[in-house]
Enzyme design. Sequence first.
Site, PDB file in Angstrom:
ATOM      1  N   ARG A 263       0.738  -0.645  -0.411  1.00 43.55           N
ATOM      2  CA  ARG A 263      -0.207  -0.364  -0.237  1.00 43.55           C
ATOM      3  C   ARG A 263       1.343   1.101  -0.121  1.00 43.55           C
ATOM      4  O   ARG A 263       2.222   1.476   0.624  1.00 43.55           O
ATOM      5  CB  ARG A 263      -0.693  -0.111   1.279  1.00 43.55           C
TER       6      ARG A 263
ATOM      7  N   THR B 230       6.978   9.952  10.003  1.00 41.39           N
ATOM      8  CA  THR B 230       7.645   8.266   9.541  1.00 41.39           C
ATOM      9  C   THR B 230       7.054   7.653   8.296  1.00 41.39           C
ATOM     10  O   THR B 230       7.670   6.638   8.269  1.00 41.39           O
ATOM     11  CB  THR B 230       6.357   7.000  10.894  1.00 41.39           C
TER      12      THR B 230
ATOM     13  N   GLU C  99      -1.720  -2.732  13.739  1.00 39.74           N
ATOM     14  CA  GLU C  99      -1.209  -2.145  14.236  1.00 39.74           C
ATOM     15  C   GLU C  99      -0.994  -2.296  15.801  1.00 39.74           C
ATOM     16  O   GLU C  99      -2.433  -2.226  15.987  1.00 39.74           O
ATOM     17  CB  GLU C  99      -0.337  -0.621  14.161  1.00 39.74           C
TER      18      GLU C  99
ATOM     19  N   ARG D 203       3.748   0.523   2.444  1.00 39.92           N
ATOM     20  CA  ARG D 203       4.483  -0.502   3.288  1.00 39.92           C
ATOM     21  C   ARG D 203       3.907  -1.366   2.199  1.00 39.92           C
ATOM     22  O   ARG D 203       2.803  -1.690   1.990  1.00 39.92           O
ATOM     23  CB  ARG D 203       3.248  -0.257   4.784  1.00 39.92           C
TER      24      ARG D 203
ATOM     25  N   GLU E  82      -5.509   8.232   7.850  1.00 39.97           N
ATOM     26  CA  GLU E  82      -4.314   8.775   8.465  1.00 39.97           C
ATOM     27  C   GLU E  82      -4.177   9.568   6.708  1.00 39.97           C
ATOM     28  O   GLU E  82      -4.074  11.342   7.025  1.00 39.97           O
ATOM     29  CB  GLU E  82      -3.485   8.321   9.103  1.00 39.97           C
TER      30      GLU E  82
ATOM     31  N   ARG F 193      -4.837   5.727   1.320  1.00 37.41           N
ATOM     32  CA  ARG F 193      -4.546   5.038   1.107  1.00 37.41           C
ATOM     33  C   ARG F 193      -4.441   3.744  -0.213  1.00 37.41           C
ATOM     34  O   ARG F 193      -6.142   3.223  -0.048  1.00 37.41           O
ATOM     35  CB  ARG F 193      -4.818   3.630   2.563  1.00 37.41           C
TER      36      ARG F 193
ATOM     37  N   CYS G 267       2.085  11.617   8.742  1.00 36.89           N
ATOM     38  CA  CYS G 267       2.548  11.223   9.643  1.00 36.89           C
ATOM     39  C   CYS G 267       4.111  11.403   9.048  1.00 36.89           C
ATOM     40  O   CYS G 267       4.343  10.673   8.386  1.00 36.89           O
ATOM     41  CB  CYS G 267       2.132   9.875  10.455  1.00 36.89           C
TER      42      CYS G 267
ATOM     43  N   ARG H 219       3.874  -7.397  13.235  1.00 36.88           N
ATOM     44  CA  ARG H 219       2.698  -6.741  14.498  1.00 36.88           C
ATOM     45  C   ARG H 219       1.801  -7.707  13.966  1.00 36.88           C
ATOM     46  O   ARG H 219       1.894  -8.913  13.224  1.00 36.88           O
ATOM     47  CB  ARG H 219       2.223  -5.389  13.383  1.00 36.88           C
TER      48      ARG H 219
END
Length: 621
Positions: A321, A479, A522, A486, A429, A433, A477, A517
């Site tokens: 993704r 990160t 998560e 991902r 977020e 996505r 974010c 995870r």
Amino acid sequence: HQGARSRTTRKFPTHHLTAHRTPPLLSVSSAVACLRDSLFGTIPSAKNTNMGAGASVPSGDAAGTRQGYLTKLGGIFKTWHKRYFCLGADGKVIYTKQKGDQKLAGAFEVSASSEVLEGSACKIKWPKDATFTFGVSTPSRTYYFVADDQATKDDWVKSFSDAVARCKAAAPASSGSAADAPTKGFDLDEELAKKLLSGPHAEALARIMIIKETHPGNLAMKNFDFEYFAGLSPEDQAALIQCVRSGIENADSGMGCYAMQPADYDRFKPFFSKVLADYHKVGTDAKHVNDWTLEGVDGLPEDGKLDLEKLGLPALSMRVRVGRNLADFPLPGAMSKDDRVNLEKKMCEAFDKLKAMPEYGGGYNSLTPGHPDFINEEQYQELVKAHIMFKDMAADTYLSTAGIASDWPFGRGCYVSEDKGFIIWVGEEDHLRIMCMKKGAILNDVFDRLHTAQGVVESIEGLSFAKSSDYGFVTSCPTNLGTGMRASVHIPLPNLTKDGTDKKAKEVAKPLGLSVRGTGGEHTPIGADGTCDISPSARFCIKEAEIITALYKGIKLLKEKEEEAGDGPAPAASAPAAAAAPAAAAASADEDGLEFEEGKLKELLSGPHAEALSRIAVIKK
């Protein structure tokens, strides 16, 4: 991460800086001392509460003192708890969980500047059934109480009022304000500190000062530069505070910040470059390059195929993704309800084009009331259960305080292709996505499809993804910044998870550059058969092609570690075995040593909550 919900930010008391007749400005040391008490409480020793080492809480009321139960509002977590309070004649207050407890739960002190507050002077939302309420202000915070009845409330109000009066009578004449106190404890120019702590963001900045000391792992607070902040325009100061609001409200944050506008990473580069360097272990001058071309990537097999069967693995659940944001909207943390609804409308034009393409087809599922593609709660939960749709984000305090979870469920939904192998989330977020998934053995299949599909989406007229020339694709974010990618597989690791947890798997995976995870995302548990979600950790200053290849190489090394952890090569899991009912696995759990009636235990371990109850039984032991 986390009916309509409002943003669940926690209001922080401001009386310690400006209210209740105190001076309008505190020095850094005074502000920090007040905030430290307010944030983390003051747990005194027997020495500083005038109680000897062997002393107990007094058994009766002496002159000028009062004891008894009150229900108190917590300082950090805004919950109500009944505590036993002792008010001394000198204005010192200690409290315990129960009468007679020797361990103090906390303490505070009223002073000459304290006030006893009732009615509209108490600026909080009381519990629905609270009737007999009052508050007591101190230099560090205001304490709020609920008494059991009117007589008890009146007695406590009088006792606190008398204590304040005694403090005023004993107080020496003041020769200066708190602003005259020396500034200590921070490597910060005193004049700059006073300027910042008298400005509109004083409360937030004082909290940042404390969190820098108490939570050095909060990267946003760690890298927040007060001199840089002071040099910003008022508009930019407000915008930067909004970016770090989540880290201010959640001191235990690892990152502590979210971008609010597509240009924030460039607009606040002196701040974000340090945060990115700290998290991603790159230089502050690092520049990201996006590249999906596999050719020439280190570790790629000669035939260019990332084939899991060559590693001795069966077909696995594979998913890739990317997070994407549209350039002409605020990022989710700064979006209004109208922004969210309008973005969804714009994306539905793109989905109409995808639905008309035979290689995609499918349809859109909207959570926005009144939307033409609206789905009801039951349909939504079915999609969540199938791991197709995301959950309400309100339970995630980091996303909530950042504003990302606001206005649920407006502007939220997901597009699903006809074969259910291509999905686009809207309003999580990030704006989007975009993901591809498949059960198979060739990682190239999902990687190539995603590359093509995201290109199709961006090629639709009127859509443009937010991108930075230095940092790549923009995400909320830090990160995820850069690729926003991902890539993961669900792989059984029975030997590395034989204790029922993913702890050992994480220890082994981390040096390999992999994250582990649960299969639900998560903070979710691993599968009953030890199946974990494995993905490369890197997102920034790494190319897309390098991420998918790193996943392949990491799986190969992780499989070797899995075999070393057992008595030999781990048996290849077949599809039926991987899909075994969790209840059956849980029903075989070791029942020895559990203080529970055997028949009832077996009944529970064969029921719908067998997996959860089995884990609870293990954790109890």
